[in-house]
Design a protein around this motif. Structure first.
Motif, PDB file in Angstrom:
ATOM      1  N   LEU A  56      -5.880   0.534   0.128  1.00 46.28           N
ATOM      2  CA  LEU A  56      -5.677   1.964  -0.062  1.00 46.28           C
ATOM      3  C   LEU A  56      -5.046   2.289  -1.409  1.00 46.28           C
ATOM      4  N   GLY A  57      -4.149   1.473  -1.862  1.00 50.36           N
ATOM      5  CA  GLY A  57      -3.361   1.818  -3.047  1.00 50.36           C
ATOM      6  C   GLY A  57      -4.078   1.668  -4.361  1.00 50.36           C
ATOM      7  N   GLU A  58      -5.169   0.921  -4.405  1.00 52.95           N
ATOM      8  CA  GLU A  58      -5.830   0.650  -5.672  1.00 52.95           C
ATOM      9  C   GLU A  58      -6.865   1.701  -6.064  1.00 52.95           C
ATOM     10  N   SER A  59      -7.084   2.704  -5.226  1.00 42.61           N
ATOM     11  CA  SER A  59      -7.991   3.835  -5.513  1.00 42.61           C
ATOM     12  C   SER A  59      -9.431   3.379  -5.752  1.00 42.61           C
ATOM     13  N   LYS A  60      -9.869   2.322  -5.011  1.00 41.40           N
ATOM     14  CA  LYS A  60     -11.256   1.872  -5.104  1.00 41.40           C
ATOM     15  C   LYS A  60     -12.085   2.323  -3.903  1.00 41.40           C
TER      16      LYS A  60
ATOM     17  N   GLN B 156     -10.497  10.908   5.429  1.00 47.57           N
ATOM     18  CA  GLN B 156      -9.444  10.064   6.006  1.00 47.57           C
ATOM     19  C   GLN B 156      -8.892   9.086   4.966  1.00 47.57           C
ATOM     20  N   SER B 157      -9.753   8.523   4.143  1.00 47.15           N
ATOM     21  CA  SER B 157      -9.292   7.609   3.090  1.00 47.15           C
ATOM     22  C   SER B 157      -8.455   8.342   2.051  1.00 47.15           C
ATOM     23  N   MET B 158      -8.820   9.576   1.717  1.00 45.57           N
ATOM     24  CA  MET B 158      -8.018  10.347   0.766  1.00 45.57           C
ATOM     25  C   MET B 158      -6.624  10.632   1.312  1.00 45.57           C
TER      26      MET B 158
ATOM     27  N   LYS C 192     -16.761   5.580  -1.238  1.00 45.92           N
ATOM     28  CA  LYS C 192     -17.190   6.445  -0.150  1.00 45.92           C
ATOM     29  C   LYS C 192     -17.882   7.707  -0.681  1.00 45.92           C
ATOM     30  N   VAL C 193     -17.445   8.215  -1.806  1.00 50.87           N
ATOM     31  CA  VAL C 193     -18.117   9.378  -2.401  1.00 50.87           C
ATOM     32  C   VAL C 193     -19.558   9.029  -2.771  1.00 50.87           C
TER      33      VAL C 193
END
Length: 464
Positions: A291-295, A345-347, A300-301
């Motif tokens: 989650l923390g690495e913004s990958k 949810q990931s955001m 998902k987009v």
């Protein structure tokens, strides 16, 4: 004396000859015919036996009447064309029976977007026209070829056809001596048929082609059918399994071809269904990304955008509505909703893992700053005297204390981030389990509705 005219001389000689014949009575007919040309004004002398010669002349006349004036096939065709039989044969019952011994059917295309399909029919026709018959003992020909434009031909129509074109198979037709006419027409028709696409791409259905002729108030034409055959050519994604001839309610004026169609599922399955399954599987695997690495969010987009592209392709292939809406359209809508919810949810969890709150970071910092100010005020409340006594000692150790405080502050922030990240990971795991459970239940439901349920459509409602 005046010279005698030559014509008068000839008349005198001819009169003298007649007197001689009348006295003797022995001049032959041959002599009379020989002498006749000598005078232009003389009348023809008939022989004495004219009564006896009349009987053979009547015999010759009757024999010439029994012999046809034309003996060639072309002459017979011209005689039939001269009758101008351009109207329907008029029988005592006011109807004409049109026989269709064989229909050759071929499906050209199936338009699933507009719910229409195009087909081609080869229809041989046969009917009776007494005005085109002849006596074979007089005209020794059993059949003759006549042009289509000079003879009446029946006109077929498709009751449920959107667009129908009928053309003659040949410029000529065949006429038999008993008045039987044989001809063939070729029909290209576009029929409006609400194909049942509920189980698309595993769809199969029937469509009707109502082939009839004109009839009203007991007059007109009626069709009698023989066999129906189909060509082996199958174009596009649809197969023609069988073609049958039926009559609605047993009525002779409601005949239709019952065409059984089945879709080839390979092409739409590989181009639509399989990509949707793979995109959902990729979204499930994307939960393994940290989650923390913004990958995770950019990945998902991309999945959502690619799925929207396939949804646009599906929109161009399938109709917008109908009695039996394709279940694959609901499948794509559900998958798109699941992908969007997974992205949101990931955001949210990425925000929770970074800041420990769902509020924006700028607002959370503003809330923390008053707390820091109150702590500074509480630290400044002890007696000023105590601070003055220790001031000298703190001045000696101030650089070291600053380093210690900075390290303690960094350690506290790291511990806080670790706690936030652990909490976000726990929530992420719970969301993953819920997400996976929903997908398993949805897979079972979609398989049941795709293969275990059907939707029925009345394809003969145009006669209601």
């Amino acid at each position: 004396m005046r010279p005698m005219d030559h014509s008068k001389l000839k008349c005198c000689l001819f009169s003298l000859l007649l007197l001689t014949v009348s006295s003797s009575g022995t001049l032959s007919n041959a002599a009379i015919t020989t002498i006749q040309p000598l005078s232009n004004t003389a009348s023809v002398v008939q022989p004495s036996n004219t009564a006896n010669s009349g009987q053979p002349s009547n015999t010759a006349t009757s024999s010439s009447a029994a012999t046809p004036s034309c003996t060639t096939r072309r002459c017979l065709a011209s005689m039939l064309i001269a009758k101008e039989a351009l109207s329907q044969p008029q029988s005592r019952r006011c109807i004409s029976i049109i026989r269709v011994p064989l229909i050759v059917y071929e499906t050209l295309s199936v338009d699933t977007k507009n719910l229409r399909f195009e087909s081609r029919l080869e229809v041989p026709l046969s009917w009776e026209d007494p005005d085109l018959s002849w006596d074979t003992s007089v005209y020794h020909h059993d059949m003759v070829v006549l042009p289509v434009s000079k003879i009446w031909t029946p006109d077929l129509h498709v009751t449920n056809g959107v667009q129908t074109t009928m053309k003659h198979g040949n410029k000529d037709l065949l006429v038999h001596s008993n008045g039987t006419v044989e001809h063939m027409v070729i029909m290209n028709t576009v029929v409006g048929c609400e194909v049942n696409l509920y189980n698309y791409p595993f769809a199969s259905d029937f469509c009707a082609i109502a082939l009839n002729v004109w009839a009203i108030s007991g007059c007109g034409m009626f069709l009698t059918f023989g066999n129906v055959s189909k060509t082996s050519a199958n174009r596009g994604d649809w197969l023609t399994e069988a073609v049958e001839l039926n009559a609605k309610g047993g009525r002779d004026d409601r005949n239709y071809l019952w065409v059984s169609l089945k879709m080839r599922p390979e092409n739409p399955f590989l181009s639509l269904v399989l990509p949707s399954i793979l995109i959902i599987l990729a979204d499930v695997v994307s939960f393994a990304l940290p989650l923390g690495e913004s990958k995770r969010i950019p990945f998902k987009v991309k999945l959502v955008l690619s799925f929207i592209m396939f949804l646009n392709i599906l929109k161009d292939l399938l109709p917008g509505g109908g009695q039996c809406s394709p279940i694959i359209r609901k499948h794509f809508c559900f998958c798109l909703v699941i992908l969007v919810l997974s992205m949101l949810q990931s955001m949210v969890l990425t925000r929770l893992a970074k800041c420990g709150t769902l509020w924006p970071c700028s607002r959370s910092k503003s809330k923390d700053s008053p707390l820091k100010d109150t702590d500074n005020e509480e630290e400044s409340r002890p007696d000023i005297t105590v601070i003055k006594l220790k001031a000298s000692e703190e001045e000696k150790n101030s650089p070291l204390l600053k380093v210690v405080k900075f390290l303690n502050k960094m350690a506290a922030q790291d511990q806080k981030k670790v706690r936030h990240h652990r909490f976000a990971n726990k929530v992420d795991l719970i969301c993953f389990c819920i997400y996976l459970t929903i997908l398993i239940v949805y897979t079972a439901v979609i398989l049941y509705f795709s293969f275990g349920s059907r939707c029925e459509i009345d394809h003969l409602e145009f006669w209601h």
